[in-house]
Design an enzyme around this catalytic site. Structure first.
Site, short mmCIF file in Angstrom:
data_model
loop_
_atom_site.label_atom_id
_atom_site.label_comp_id
_atom_site.label_asym_id
_atom_site.label_seq_id
_atom_site.Cartn_x
_atom_site.Cartn_y
_atom_site.Cartn_z
N SER A 185 15.43 -20.96 26.68
CA SER A 185 15.09 -19.97 27.83
C SER A 185 16.39 -19.44 28.66
CB SER A 185 13.73 -20.44 28.46
OG SER A 185 14.00 -21.64 28.95
N HIS A 213 10.20 -17.43 23.49
CA HIS A 213 11.09 -16.34 23.39
C HIS A 213 11.47 -15.62 22.08
CE1 HIS A 213 11.96 -16.81 28.07
NE2 HIS A 213 11.63 -18.21 27.52
N LYS A 245 5.24 -12.86 27.36
CA LYS A 245 6.72 -12.53 27.42
C LYS A 245 6.84 -11.23 26.33
CE LYS A 245 8.27 -16.74 29.01
NZ LYS A 245 7.95 -18.20 29.14
C1 LIG Z 1 7.71 -19.38 29.66
C2 LIG Z 1 7.65 -20.49 28.80
C3 LIG Z 1 6.85 -21.23 28.91
C4 LIG Z 1 5.64 -21.12 29.70
O1 LIG Z 1 4.85 -20.07 29.45
P1 LIG Z 1 3.72 -19.43 30.44
O2 LIG Z 1 2.84 -18.83 29.72
O3 LIG Z 1 4.63 -18.77 31.23
O4 LIG Z 1 3.07 -20.63 31.44
C5 LIG Z 1 6.74 -22.45 27.78
N1 LIG Z 1 7.86 -22.61 27.33
C6 LIG Z 1 8.84 -21.68 27.26
C7 LIG Z 1 9.95 -22.07 26.23
C8 LIG Z 1 9.04 -20.56 28.02
O5 LIG Z 1 9.88 -19.84 28.07
#
Ligand SMILES: *Cc1c(COP(=O)(O)O)cnc(C)c1O
Length: 397
Positions: A185, A213, A245
């Site tokens: 991320s 992602h 996302k």
């Molecule tokens: C954003 C993210 C999460 C968390 O997801 P949410 O639905 O925002 O709680 C978990 N793992 C990774 C790699 C992320 O980028």
């Protein structure tokens, strides 16, 4: 006097906050008044954003909004209960089915957020005496999940498969889970999925990929980083990905063999003891899953914007990392430099986040630029022109 020495917890927290402020690492909330594609309005400013995770530009898609509205008119807003009581609706079931088919897995299970999905998976699968092997740059919720599970957490240097192999080999008779982000991320690079899958197969460790992602962005029909690496459920039995996302909604799911999903329904506490996501949101996410597969042009446009940004940044000798994803960080080193660069960009009407410790290791502060199919070429050119005026330190590679 009794308990005269007992520390006050809120005071202690306030001291920690003050320390962070003194170190110029204080985080600040910004209220966004209005969103229009990549444009944000805040205070009296209109900013072009390179911060969101709306990689495919679906968050404001009329079909998502129509699906949400339709389902809300018919079913209301809240799910009114946990899944196992009376909160599991047709909209959830249909979305789970579509996610399983899309990712090529037997079944899928919805969670209210990705954070909870990772806590739930690790807490349900692992227990004291087990080991959980993880990349050092994994998302915070994978690390927290390991702590919650009571297993021994072993973190290997970023993408270092040989180090992961040594950690597994040191405990050959212990139940083991190896978890990695698919796309990291804060760095945007993809994990060495083939090598890790082969290692897990050899060591009989369960392999888990968090593809928050990658889903929607990489792979055939956007099925994610595992599909892009030509791997399937056999090699990666445990896939977790989010709906917040590239899919532009909110929530998350775990997909894999039926026995995994059945077990999570029984034992994953962050699944059992929480309110199910609103059914209208599940209906919107189903629409997003269909659009993400059908509208390949969104991925193609994003890919072209990434290439345009990277070639422009290389021409300017900017400190780019080797990322082929929508996450394009510029490594600046000190937290002060990253903050100053973000502030200078904001002065030019651009919102880019400065990522500082403890989110990244000390000395590795950066600008984290994210691109989206909602951007146009002119937006990328505007960003590059603004970056050129900043006199950033040159690329070290
Ligand atoms: C954003 C993210 C999460 C968390 O997801 P949410 O639905 O925002 O709680 C978990 N793992 C990774 C790699 C992320 O980028």
């Amino acid at each position: 006097m009794a308990a005269a020495l007992r520390p006050d917890l809120i005071e202690r927290l306030a001291v920690q906050t003050a320390e962070r402020e003194n170190a110029k690492l204080l985080r600040r909330l910004r209220t966004i008044d209005h969103v229009d594609g990549p444009w944000l309005e805040t205070g009296n400013q209109r900013l072009l954003s390179f911060c969101s995770n709306d990689y495919l530009g679906l968050a404001q898609h009329p079909q998502l909004i129509a699906a949400l509205t339709r389902a809300a008119r018919s079913e209301g807003v809240g799910s009114t209960s946990a899944h196992l009581i009376c909160g599991h609706r047709t909209e959830h079931a249909e979305l789970e089915e579509a996610l399983a088919v899309w990712t090529g897995r037997e079944r899928a299970l919805l969670f209210s957020t990705g954070y909870m999905a990772n806590l739930g998976v690790l807490q349900a699968l692992l227990t004291r005496g087990d080991i959980c092997v993880q990349d050092k740059l994994n998302h915070a919720c994978l690390l927290d999940g390991a702590k919650l599970s009571g297993a021994e957490l072993k973190r290997y240097p970023h993408a270092d498969v040989a180090a992961a192999a040594r950690q597994l080999a040191a405990s050959p008779d212990t139940a083991a889970l190896l978890a990695t982000d698919g796309v990291f991320s804060m760095d945007g690079d993809v994990a060495p999925l083939h090598e890790l899958a082969a290692l897990c197969n050899r060591e009989r460790a369960t392999f888990m990929v968090d593809d928050a992602h990658g889903l929607g962005v990489l792979g055939t029909n956007g099925a994610g980083s595992i599909s892009a690496a030509n791997l399937g459920q056999h090699e990666v039995p445990l896939l977790m990905a989010t709906l917040g996302k590239a899919l532009g909604c909110m929530g998350a799911f775990v997909a894999g063999p039926a026995a995994l999903i059945e077990g999570l329904i029984q034992f994953a506490r962050p699944y059992i003891y929480t309110t199910a996501m609103p059914p209208a949101l599940a209906a919107a996410a189903l629409e997003a899953v269909q659009l993400a597969q059908a509208e390949a042009w969104r991925r193609e446009k994003l890919t072209a914007l990434i290439a345009r940004f990277r070639s422009g940044a290389m021409e300017l000798d900017l400190p780019l990392l080797t990322s082929a994803s929508a996450i394009q960080p510029l490594l600046l080193g000190s937290a002060d430099a990253a903050l100053a660069a973000a502030q200078a960009l904001e002065g030019q009407g651009l919102l880019v986040s400065a990522i500082r410790p403890p989110t990244v290791p000390a000395g590795q502060a950066r600008l984290r630029i994210t691109l989206s199919a909602a951007h146009e070429e002119a937006h990328v050119d505007h960003l590059l022109a603004a970056l050129e005026t900043l006199r950033l330190p040159p690329s070290s590679t």
